[in-house]
Design a protein around this motif. Structure first.
Motif, PDB file in Angstrom:
ATOM      1  N   GLY A   1       0.811  -1.211   0.000  1.00 39.07           N
ATOM      2  CA  GLY A   1       0.000   0.000   0.000  1.00 39.07           C
ATOM      3  C   GLY A   1       0.840   1.255   0.000  1.00 39.07           C
ATOM      4  N   SER A   2       0.294   2.314   0.579  1.00 45.64           N
ATOM      5  CA  SER A   2       0.956   3.619   0.584  1.00 45.64           C
ATOM      6  C   SER A   2       0.983   4.188   1.992  1.00 45.64           C
ATOM      7  CB  SER A   2       0.219   4.595  -0.341  1.00 45.64           C
ATOM      8  OG  SER A   2       0.194   4.118  -1.670  1.00 45.64           O
TER       9      SER A   2
ATOM     10  N   SER B   1       5.548   4.000  -0.926  1.00 43.01           N
ATOM     11  CA  SER B   1       4.495   3.078  -1.353  1.00 43.01           C
ATOM     12  C   SER B   1       5.142   1.783  -1.818  1.00 43.01           C
ATOM     13  CB  SER B   1       3.649   3.676  -2.479  1.00 43.01           C
ATOM     14  OG  SER B   1       4.405   3.803  -3.669  1.00 43.01           O
TER      15      SER B   1
ATOM     16  N   ARG C   1       3.767  -1.582  -4.046  1.00 44.11           N
ATOM     17  CA  ARG C   1       2.628  -2.139  -4.769  1.00 44.11           C
ATOM     18  C   ARG C   1       3.032  -3.427  -5.480  1.00 44.11           C
ATOM     19  NH1 ARG C   1      -1.157   1.658  -4.409  1.00 44.11           N
ATOM     20  NH2 ARG C   1      -0.527   3.831  -4.130  1.00 44.11           N
TER      21      ARG C   1
ATOM     22  N   LYS D   1      -5.723  -3.108   8.433  1.00 45.77           N
ATOM     23  CA  LYS D   1      -5.661  -1.950   7.551  1.00 45.77           C
ATOM     24  C   LYS D   1      -5.443  -0.696   8.375  1.00 45.77           C
ATOM     25  CE  LYS D   1      -8.148   0.544   3.917  1.00 45.77           C
ATOM     26  NZ  LYS D   1      -9.395   0.627   3.117  1.00 45.77           N
ATOM     27  N   ARG D   2      -4.409   0.063   7.999  1.00 46.19           N
ATOM     28  CA  ARG D   2      -4.138   1.355   8.617  1.00 46.19           C
ATOM     29  C   ARG D   2      -4.061   2.387   7.504  1.00 46.19           C
ATOM     30  NH1 ARG D   2       0.626   0.402  13.161  1.00 46.19           N
ATOM     31  NH2 ARG D   2      -0.444  -1.198  14.398  1.00 46.19           N
ATOM     32  N   GLY D   3      -5.140   3.110   7.307  1.00 44.49           N
ATOM     33  CA  GLY D   3      -5.178   4.052   6.195  1.00 44.49           C
ATOM     34  C   GLY D   3      -5.069   3.299   4.884  1.00 44.49           C
ATOM     35  N   ALA D   4      -4.044   3.640   4.087  1.00 47.46           N
ATOM     36  CA  ALA D   4      -3.824   2.968   2.805  1.00 47.46           C
ATOM     37  C   ALA D   4      -2.773   1.873   2.906  1.00 47.46           C
ATOM     38  CB  ALA D   4      -3.412   3.994   1.749  1.00 47.46           C
ATOM     39  N   GLU D   5      -2.400   1.476   4.135  1.00 50.73           N
ATOM     40  CA  GLU D   5      -1.426   0.409   4.342  1.00 50.73           C
ATOM     41  C   GLU D   5      -2.167  -0.877   4.705  1.00 50.73           C
ATOM     42  OE1 GLU D   5       1.369   1.675   7.256  1.00 50.73           O
ATOM     43  OE2 GLU D   5       1.801   3.573   6.263  1.00 50.73           O
ATOM     44  N   TRP D   6      -1.934  -1.924   3.938  1.00 52.12           N
ATOM     45  CA  TRP D   6      -2.630  -3.194   4.121  1.00 52.12           C
ATOM     46  C   TRP D   6      -1.654  -4.274   4.558  1.00 52.12           C
ATOM     47  CZ3 TRP D   6      -6.572  -4.121  -0.446  1.00 52.12           C
ATOM     48  CH2 TRP D   6      -7.456  -3.033  -0.504  1.00 52.12           C
TER      49      TRP D   6
END
Length: 251
Positions: free
Chosen positions: A174-175, A180, A182, A195-200
């Motif tokens: 994620g970011s 980031s 990907r 999930k923490r924000g855009a971090e998976w």
């Protein structure tokens, strides 16, 4: 007191010099990395074993686990880098990104006969390998020389992959605020556990054959391709990671 350490990627990490149990363990890891009698597998077992004080002993009963917080710790990045160095031949010269990535975007555009914007798009898509330093991209000359301009778009990453499919991979993708990480493969499945924000954080299910990985930060851009393999490997970048049975086939 601060300690600086330069990773194989060329990135320099700075962290408070560890003391006590962690300091002693880090010294063991650094010494083992330089000892030719210690294999990569043995060093990997040490870093991910119960003696490592960084690992979480409460997440899973009876096991020491490298959680997302552990992967954020720069000291753990140093330990993983020591494992990665074991894969290098004994007399291999370690090159920094700036000595390997020497072609500018305008030079690549002229060589390939395309626009600078198209070069940047190829970098973002992971089709051209590049390193970003001080806001400027520098490309790998071998990647530029082997690049084929096509109107059909990029080929599927695992189109030519052979052999048995890969098993489950632990992953954090994620970011984040500064970087980031990907991944791209034909299945594009991901089993999310946190999930923490855009971090998976979670798992890439089994069945994949080749995965393209793109890591970008303010100062660096890295591209890898991995395929299934025996044993366990770890690919890490700025706190993100992939861990499981794979080998890196292109960087």
């Amino acid at each position: 007191m601060k300690t600086q350490y330069t990773l194989l990627s060329g990135e320099t990490v700075e962290f408070a010099t560890p003391t006590g149990e962690l300091g002693t363990f880090l010294c063991r890891v650094l010494a083992a990395a330089k000892d030719p009698a210690v294999s990569e597998a043995e060093l990997n077992d040490l870093v991910f074993g119960p003696e490592n004080p960084l690992l979480d002993r409460t997440a899973v009963a009876g096991r020491s686990v490298a959680t997302a917080d552990v992967y954020r710790d720069p000291t753990f990045h140093v330990m993983l880098d020591c494992v990665a160095r074991k894969r290098l031949p004994v007399d291999a010269a370690v090159t920094t990104p700036r000595t390997r990535f020497t072609v500018t975007v305008p030079e690549a555009a002229q060589q390939l006969g395309i626009s600078e914007s198209a070069v940047r798009q190829a970098i973002y898509a992971g089709r051209l390998r590049a390193s970003k330093e001080g806001g400027t991209y520098y490309l790998d000359p071998h990647s530029v020389a082997g690049y084929r301009v096509s109107k059909r778009g990029p080929r599927r990453q695992d189109q030519e992959a052979k052999g048995p499919p890969g098993g489950t991979l632990d992953a954090r993708i994620g970011s984040g605020p500064d970087a980031s990480f990907r991944v791209k493969h034909s299945r594009d499945d991901f089993e999310l556990t946190e999930k923490r924000g855009a971090e998976w954080t979670g798992m890439i299910p089994s069945g994949w054959r080749r995965i393209a990985v793109l890591g970008t930060s303010k100062e660096l851009s890295r591209y890898w391709e991995i395929e299934p393999a025996e044993g366990e490997s770890v690919l890490h970048f700025e706190g993100f990671y992939l861990r499981g049975g794979f080998r890196i086939v292109e960087t």
